[in-house]
Design a protein around this motif. Structure first.
Motif, short mmCIF file in Angstrom:
data_model
loop_
_atom_site.label_atom_id
_atom_site.label_comp_id
_atom_site.label_asym_id
_atom_site.label_seq_id
_atom_site.Cartn_x
_atom_site.Cartn_y
_atom_site.Cartn_z
N ILE A 232 0.66 -1.23 -0.14
CA ILE A 232 0.05 0.17 0.17
C ILE A 232 0.92 1.21 0.12
O ILE A 232 0.41 2.05 -0.73
CB ILE A 232 -0.95 -0.02 1.19
N LEU A 233 1.67 1.23 0.61
CA LEU A 233 2.78 2.62 1.05
C LEU A 233 3.88 2.42 0.04
O LEU A 233 3.93 3.82 -0.51
CB LEU A 233 3.48 2.36 2.21
N TRP A 234 4.41 1.52 -0.39
CA TRP A 234 5.55 1.55 -1.58
C TRP A 234 4.96 0.92 -2.87
O TRP A 234 6.03 0.76 -3.56
CB TRP A 234 6.57 0.88 -0.95
N ARG A 235 4.08 0.39 -3.15
CA ARG A 235 3.52 -0.24 -4.18
C ARG A 235 4.26 -1.54 -4.55
O ARG A 235 4.65 -1.90 -5.75
CB ARG A 235 3.50 0.69 -5.46
N SER A 236 5.03 -1.94 -3.44
CA SER A 236 5.94 -3.15 -3.87
C SER A 236 5.98 -3.92 -2.24
O SER A 236 5.94 -3.53 -1.19
CB SER A 236 7.31 -2.75 -4.14
N TRP A 237 6.23 -5.17 -2.37
CA TRP A 237 6.16 -6.05 -1.14
C TRP A 237 7.82 -6.03 -0.78
O TRP A 237 8.03 -6.57 0.32
CB TRP A 237 6.00 -7.59 -1.34
N GLU A 238 8.73 -5.35 -1.29
CA GLU A 238 10.17 -5.20 -1.13
C GLU A 238 10.35 -4.59 0.37
O GLU A 238 11.58 -4.81 0.76
CB GLU A 238 10.93 -4.70 -2.09
N TYR A 239 9.66 -3.75 0.60
CA TYR A 239 9.84 -3.05 1.99
C TYR A 239 9.07 -3.44 3.24
O TYR A 239 8.78 -2.96 4.06
CB TYR A 239 9.12 -1.56 1.74
N LYS A 240 9.00 -4.54 3.22
CA LYS A 240 8.11 -5.38 4.31
C LYS A 240 8.81 -5.51 5.39
O LYS A 240 7.99 -5.30 6.65
CB LYS A 240 7.73 -7.08 3.88
N GLU A 241 10.22 -5.53 5.52
CA GLU A 241 11.02 -5.20 6.45
C GLU A 241 10.77 -3.89 7.54
O GLU A 241 10.66 -3.92 8.73
CB GLU A 241 12.45 -5.46 6.44
#
Length: 317
Positions: A232-241
């Motif tokens: 939602i925030l970054w349009r990517s799952w890469e920032y899950k940490e």
């Protein structure tokens, strides 16, 4: 073969080195007991440092460990007998939500929780622990039975959320969860909720409103999963940490925010490392807290429950 998480690799590498050293010493009849002891001490210290200093994302990974005990594992371990009850009496029997009567040390309880699957077939049957409206209506039906027969209620929370599919929305997912909250706050019997793995969104709170709420040491509890928050925030799952750190979703965070009443200690490395140990811990908490709650009157328990959840969060008038 046990599943290996990325942060556990250094520990496993040393354990393999230790096994090789022991095998070599036995084959060649060489005394390397001093070196073996030093390596064992090193492994023990590494384990303690690793598991006592996990990041929030690493705790999320541990909460999702495929070997981690699920609701039925705990129920069968802590009860002397268990009779599962089925169906919501409206549509169907949701396999993602399980429940029934069980006795612990001769005392009867209603035990309810989300159930995940171990393999592909089970995961499909259990819908990955994501309950439909039928699951929440089934849970409420069982709670009302427990209230009718004056039996304490124990809920085990372990879900990535309520099922978000079209059918679930058509059958009233939000209404089913909201009704559970309304009814749970007014239940006349003691209610203890335990987050054993993942506690995400309305799917968790739908069976999570109790007199006492506990979390296992390596579980998490949040309005949204780190991956969904990242998308939602970054349009990517890469920032899950980063999302996990920002959400502050660990048991320690929840206790600091006064959203739970206590943390149940897990064995070093997670609940799956010593299931009898963690089951005994849960059993002790259930019996101790139930005994305290039963000393209170019905109205006192309900008032305390209402006040407990009304005080959560910050607001202005």
């Amino acid at each position: 073969m046990n599943t290996l998480l990325d942060f556990e690799k250094p520990i496993v590498d040393l354990e393999e080195k230790l096994a090789d050293m022991k095998a070599l010493a036995e084959q060649n009849n060489v005394d390397v007991s001093s070196a073996i002891k030093d390596l064992e001490d090193k492994i023990r210290m590494l384990k303690e440092n690793t598991y006592k200093n996990l990041t929030r994302w690493q705790k999320v990974q541990l909460a999702r460990h495929p070997d981690r005990p699920y609701t039925l594992d705990y129920i069968y371990d802590i009860t002397d007998d268990f009779i599962e009850l089925h169906g919501d009496r409206y549509v169907k029997d949701d396999k993602a939500m399980v429940g029934g009567f069980g006795s612990i040390n001769g005392k009867s309880f209603m035990l309810i929780g989300q159930q995940k699957g171990r393999n592909t077939k089970q995961r499909q049957m259990r819908n990955f622990g994501m309950a439909n409206p039928s699951g929440y209506r089934k849970a409420l039906r069982l709670m009302k039975i427990a209230e009718k027969f004056n039996k304490p209620i124990i809920t085990f929370i372990d879900t990535i959320g309520a099922y978000p599919g079209l059918e679930a929305e058509e059958r009233g997912q939000a209404e089913a969860i909201a009704k559970n909250l309304k009814e749970m706050v007014m239940l006349k019997v003691p209610v203890i909720c335990i987050i054993i793995g993942e506690g995400a969104s309305g799917g968790a709170i739908g069976i999570g409103l109790g007199d006492k709420v506990f979390m296992l040491e390596n579980s998490w509890y949040s309005v949204i999963s780190p991956e969904s928050c990242s998308s939602i925030l970054w349009r990517s799952w890469e920032y899950k940490e980063q999302a996990a750190e920002a959400l502050k979703l660990t048991a320690e965070d929840m206790l600091e925010f006064k959203l739970i009443d206590g943390i149940i200690e897990e064995p070093l490395g997670g609940a799956h490392k010593d299931i009898p140990f963690i089951a005994e811990k849960i059993k002790s908490v259930i019996l101790e807290e139930t005994a305290k709650l039963e000393q209170m009157g019905e109205r006192e328990r309900i008032n305390d429950r209402i006040e407990k959840f009304s005080k959560m969060g910050h607001f202005e008038e």
